[in-house]
Motif scaffolding. Structure first.
Motif, PDB file in Angstrom:
ATOM      1  N   TRP A 262       4.767   8.126 -30.375  1.00  0.00           N
ATOM      2  CA  TRP A 262       4.033   8.820 -31.437  1.00  0.00           C
ATOM      3  C   TRP A 262       2.626   8.245 -31.634  1.00  0.00           C
ATOM      4  CZ3 TRP A 262       2.708   5.133 -34.879  1.00  0.00           C
ATOM      5  CH2 TRP A 262       3.570   4.057 -35.071  1.00  0.00           C
ATOM      6  N   ARG A 263       2.353   7.064 -31.095  1.00  0.00           N
ATOM      7  CA  ARG A 263       0.998   6.520 -31.216  1.00  0.00           C
ATOM      8  C   ARG A 263      -0.006   7.423 -30.502  1.00  0.00           C
ATOM      9  NH1 ARG A 263       2.001  -0.056 -30.488  1.00  0.00           N
ATOM     10  NH2 ARG A 263       3.543  -0.230 -32.174  1.00  0.00           N
ATOM     11  N   TRP A 264       0.415   8.023 -29.394  1.00  0.00           N
ATOM     12  CA  TRP A 264      -0.455   8.990 -28.728  1.00  0.00           C
ATOM     13  C   TRP A 264      -0.625  10.236 -29.588  1.00  0.00           C
ATOM     14  CZ3 TRP A 264      -3.921   8.604 -25.147  1.00  0.00           C
ATOM     15  CH2 TRP A 264      -3.837   7.576 -24.196  1.00  0.00           C
ATOM     16  N   THR A 265       0.440  10.664 -30.257  1.00  0.00           N
ATOM     17  CA  THR A 265       0.332  11.814 -31.162  1.00  0.00           C
ATOM     18  C   THR A 265      -0.640  11.506 -32.294  1.00  0.00           C
ATOM     19  OG1 THR A 265       2.637  12.376 -30.663  1.00  0.00           O
ATOM     20  CG2 THR A 265       1.661  13.395 -32.614  1.00  0.00           C
ATOM     21  N   ALA A 266      -0.628  10.268 -32.761  1.00  0.00           N
ATOM     22  CA  ALA A 266      -1.507   9.875 -33.872  1.00  0.00           C
ATOM     23  C   ALA A 266      -2.976   9.972 -33.512  1.00  0.00           C
ATOM     24  CB  ALA A 266      -1.172   8.455 -34.329  1.00  0.00           C
ATOM     25  N   VAL A 267      -3.316   9.750 -32.237  1.00  0.00           N
ATOM     26  CA  VAL A 267      -4.735   9.747 -31.845  1.00  0.00           C
ATOM     27  C   VAL A 267      -5.144  11.070 -31.193  1.00  0.00           C
ATOM     28  CG1 VAL A 267      -4.678   7.252 -31.525  1.00  0.00           C
ATOM     29  CG2 VAL A 267      -4.360   8.745 -29.534  1.00  0.00           C
ATOM     30  N   ALA A 268      -4.228  12.034 -31.157  1.00  0.00           N
ATOM     31  CA  ALA A 268      -4.505  13.311 -30.491  1.00  0.00           C
ATOM     32  C   ALA A 268      -5.149  14.309 -31.442  1.00  0.00           C
ATOM     33  CB  ALA A 268      -3.214  13.898 -29.927  1.00  0.00           C
TER      34      ALA A 268
END
Length: 371
Positions: A262-268
């Motif tokens: 979800w860290r990638w989702t957070a920066v997307a």
């Protein structure tokens, strides 16, 4: 004691939800955490095996990778374990042997059988076995209303919809501690700062529709959009070849399996999820909590994620042109991540782990205590 049975500890939605819930219990309700045993019925090491050991939950990995032998081994384990009040199955495969035993018992059986149903589709052999045996379970917990109405739950005597949740507090803390994450993660993957970032989180398997996302990047409206695929699976090689053939490989990154994807989702700028079918994707619950816009197919429980406060656009089928339309529409009205990141996971959300844990153990407790 509650025994939770997973067919194989791979990095799928069921395993992610189980691990996240147990981690939350350890931090917030240690006595409840101590009353859980996890049984892995496929005798293989996996992504979560070491993580569960480090967490401190008792983990029993049965030696056989054969599902029939695994079910028999599970029965032997249960017979040798005292005070098991309920068995929670997260896959239908190993539940059928326990249900079959109930046909030959003359009185209500302990422990209670609880099935968590994650999908609107099963293989034909599982559907046939379910039609015969599912009525012997005490309750089915469907992860969305669509699953509750699907053929996968049709033969249970009792079906309850129980929406899962994610660890909002953990997300909020990480965002607050990592103000530079949007630029740092992009830099690590070599993504130019001027590109908008689209992320897809999930196993690289055909039903997830990743090839349609890659095909959508060929649309001229998305020439400044990069795609990061978070996850791994058998389609990785063919997806890499497709990106190369379409001339978009410089804008597609394969991050592989990573903890806390979800860290990638957070920066997307947006998360895309063009699945053929679903139950209720963990990745989209995470996006809802983070406030990351969603573009997805209108299947399974995905529409319910948007109904409960998430932003985004649903398309009616897996199609690169429809995806390009939806992606360009969402990006046109979504501010740059540099101005959005600080607010990720700041708002209260229906998809909180606290609400999910309360509801899950309320149902499990009432079933386990019934006579």
């Amino acid at each position: 004691m509650i025994v939770e049975v997973i067919r194989g500890l791979n990095m799928g939605g069921a395993e992610t939800l189980l691990f996240t819930r147990l981690r939350y219990l350890k931090a917030n309700r240690p006595e409840q955490f101590k009353r859980t045993i996890v049984v892995n019925t496929l005798g293989t090491s996996s992504y979560y095996t070491e993580a569960l050991h480090e967490l401190g939950v008792p983990l029993i990995t049965l030696p056989s990778a054969n599902p029939i032998v695994g079910a028999i081994e599970l029965r032997r384990f249960l017979r040798s374990t005292n005070n098991v009040s309920a068995i929670v199955f997260h896959s239908p495969v190993t539940s059928y042997f326990e249900k079959l035993l109930r046909f030959v018992r003359s009185r209500p059986a302990q422990p209670r059988i609880i099935d968590v149903v994650h999908s609107t589709r099963y293989r034909s052999i599982y559907r046939a076995l379910g039609a015969l045996l599912d009525r012997k379970a005490d309750v089915a917990l469907a992860v969305s209303d669509d699953v509750a109405a699907a053929s996968t739950t049709a033969h249970f005597r009792q079906v309850t919809t129980l929406f899962a949740g994610v660890d909002v507090d953990r997300m909020r803390t990480w965002v607050g501690d990592n103000a530079g994450a949007p630029s740092d993660l992009r830099r690590d993957e070599g993504i130019p700062a001027e590109y908008r970032l689209m992320v897809a989180v999930g196993s690289l398997i055909p039903l997830k529709g990743h090839r349609y996302l890659i095909e959508s990047l060929a649309d001229s409206r998305l020439e400044k959009v990069a795609l990061v695929l978070v996850g791994d699976g058998p389609e990785r090689s063919s997806l890499q070849s497709l990106a190369k053939a379409l001339g978009v490989c410089d804008r597609v990154r394969f991050a592989g399996r990573v903890p806390d994807g979800w860290r990638w989702t957070a920066v997307a700028d947006l998360i895309a999820h063009p699945s053929e079918y679903e139950g209720l994707p963990v990745a989209l619950m995470e996006a809802a909590v983070l406030g990351t816009p969603i573009v997805a197919t209108n299947v399974g429980g995905i529409s319910q994620v948007l109904q409960k406060g998430a932003d985004g656009v649903l398309i009616e089928r897996q199609d690169p042109e429809l995806l390009a339309d939806a992606i360009s529409d969402v990006l046109a009205r979504t501010p740059e991540i540099s101005s959005m990141f600080v607010n990720r996971a700041r708002s209260d959300s229906f998809w909180s782990m606290r609400r999910y844990v309360d509801e899950f153990y309320s149902v499990v407790g009432s079933v386990a205590d019934s006579r």
